[in-house]
Design a protein around this motif. Structure first.
Motif, PDB file in Angstrom:
ATOM      1  N   GLY A  58      73.936  34.059  23.618  1.00 27.03           N
ATOM      2  CA  GLY A  58      74.228  33.345  24.859  1.00 27.03           C
ATOM      3  C   GLY A  58      75.634  33.603  25.366  1.00 27.03           C
ATOM      4  O   GLY A  58      75.854  33.766  26.564  1.00 27.03           O
ATOM      5  N   THR A  59      76.604  33.659  24.451  1.00 28.69           N
ATOM      6  CA  THR A  59      77.983  33.909  24.879  1.00 28.69           C
ATOM      7  C   THR A  59      78.132  35.304  25.467  1.00 28.69           C
ATOM      8  O   THR A  59      78.946  35.514  26.365  1.00 28.69           O
ATOM      9  CB  THR A  59      79.001  33.755  23.731  1.00 28.69           C
ATOM     10  OG1 THR A  59      78.754  34.741  22.731  1.00 28.69           O
ATOM     11  CG2 THR A  59      78.967  32.364  23.140  1.00 28.69           C
ATOM     12  N   LYS A  60      77.364  36.247  24.994  1.00 29.85           N
ATOM     13  CA  LYS A  60      77.473  37.625  25.467  1.00 29.85           C
ATOM     14  C   LYS A  60      76.637  37.878  26.721  1.00 29.85           C
ATOM     15  O   LYS A  60      77.021  38.652  27.585  1.00 29.85           O
ATOM     16  CB  LYS A  60      77.051  38.608  24.362  1.00 29.85           C
ATOM     17  CG  LYS A  60      77.912  38.536  23.138  1.00 29.85           C
ATOM     18  CD  LYS A  60      79.368  38.751  23.482  1.00 29.85           C
ATOM     19  CE  LYS A  60      80.264  38.575  22.285  1.00 29.85           C
ATOM     20  NZ  LYS A  60      81.657  38.421  22.642  1.00 29.85           N
ATOM     21  N   ILE A  61      75.506  37.229  26.794  1.00 27.37           N
ATOM     22  CA  ILE A  61      74.568  37.498  27.887  1.00 27.37           C
ATOM     23  C   ILE A  61      75.026  36.891  29.209  1.00 27.37           C
ATOM     24  O   ILE A  61      74.728  37.414  30.276  1.00 27.37           O
ATOM     25  CB  ILE A  61      73.157  37.036  27.501  1.00 27.37           C
ATOM     26  CG1 ILE A  61      72.189  38.162  27.663  1.00 27.37           C
ATOM     27  CG2 ILE A  61      72.698  35.827  28.243  1.00 27.37           C
ATOM     28  CD1 ILE A  61      70.843  37.911  27.083  1.00 27.37           C
ATOM     29  N   SER A  62      75.767  35.800  29.156  1.00 23.31           N
ATOM     30  CA  SER A  62      76.155  35.118  30.393  1.00 23.31           C
ATOM     31  C   SER A  62      77.018  35.999  31.287  1.00 23.31           C
ATOM     32  O   SER A  62      77.008  35.843  32.502  1.00 23.31           O
ATOM     33  CB  SER A  62      76.880  33.811  30.079  1.00 23.31           C
ATOM     34  OG  SER A  62      78.098  34.071  29.418  1.00 23.31           O
ATOM     35  N   GLY A 109      75.529  28.614  24.115  1.00 19.43           N
ATOM     36  CA  GLY A 109      76.383  29.802  24.087  1.00 19.43           C
ATOM     37  C   GLY A 109      76.806  30.206  25.486  1.00 19.43           C
ATOM     38  O   GLY A 109      77.969  30.531  25.729  1.00 19.43           O
ATOM     39  N   ILE A 110      75.873  30.164  26.418  1.00 17.42           N
ATOM     40  CA  ILE A 110      76.194  30.471  27.813  1.00 17.42           C
ATOM     41  C   ILE A 110      77.244  29.492  28.332  1.00 17.42           C
ATOM     42  O   ILE A 110      78.172  29.875  29.045  1.00 17.42           O
ATOM     43  CB  ILE A 110      74.921  30.429  28.691  1.00 17.42           C
ATOM     44  CG1 ILE A 110      74.025  31.629  28.355  1.00 17.42           C
ATOM     45  CG2 ILE A 110      75.272  30.410  30.169  1.00 17.42           C
ATOM     46  CD1 ILE A 110      72.696  31.633  29.060  1.00 17.42           C
ATOM     47  N   MET A 111      77.106  28.227  27.935  1.00 21.46           N
ATOM     48  CA  MET A 111      78.031  27.181  28.391  1.00 21.46           C
ATOM     49  C   MET A 111      79.340  27.192  27.607  1.00 21.46           C
ATOM     50  O   MET A 111      80.224  26.385  27.857  1.00 21.46           O
ATOM     51  CB  MET A 111      77.371  25.806  28.276  1.00 21.46           C
ATOM     52  CG  MET A 111      76.135  25.638  29.116  1.00 21.46           C
ATOM     53  SD  MET A 111      76.455  25.857  30.860  1.00 21.46           S
ATOM     54  CE  MET A 111      77.648  24.593  31.138  1.00 21.46           C
TER      55      MET A 111
END
Length: 142
Positions: A58-62, A109-111
């Motif tokens: 999520g951290t990488k995809i955002s 992860g995105i957040m």
């Protein structure tokens, strides 16, 4: 020892989009007389690590939303952000839920939820679920 490795890998996979149930294997292994505390720890660690992988993705995809190769649109990120901001990081205690839990860990992860907070809340939620299963199984008159 092989049983614990199998449980760890199954619990890890269960935290992803792979449709596998670590609960069934956990209960089966409990029935063989293996140590409940060791089984709990193994399942919790595997399932929590799977959630960590979701968070990391999520951290990488955002950063790449709306790219052709990323199945996440900026509109879905916006909707998830609104939902996540409404219910907050405490919703990660529900990360054990099927399907919903995987999405929660991914979108956290995105957040950019702080990793330490993420890890504590997810481990509590997942550990509690396995503890309830084990306690219930142990209490059944077989």
């Amino acid at each position: 020892m092989t049983e614990y490795l199998l449980l760890f890998l199954t619990a890890l996979a269960a935290a992803s989009v792979i449709p596998v149930s670590s609960e069934i294997l956990l209960l089966a292994l409990l029935g063989t007389g293996l140590n409940p505390m060791s089984l709990w720890l193994t399942a919790t660690l595997g399932n929590t690590l799977g959630a960590v992988i979701n968070w990391f993705i999520g951290t990488k995809i955002s950063d790449h939303a709306d790219s052709r190769w990323v199945p996440v649109s900026s509109a879905s990120v916006e909707r998830a952000s609104h939902w996540f901001n409404r219910y907050g990081v405490w919703s990660l205690l529900l990360s054990w839920l099927p399907v919903v839990g995987d999405a929660l860990t991914f979108f956290s992860g995105i957040m950019r939820v702080r990793f330490a907070l993420f890890l504590v809340l997810v481990a509590i939620g997942k550990g509690a679920r396995y503890a309830v299963l084990i306690i219930t199984f142990e209490a059944l008159p077989l």
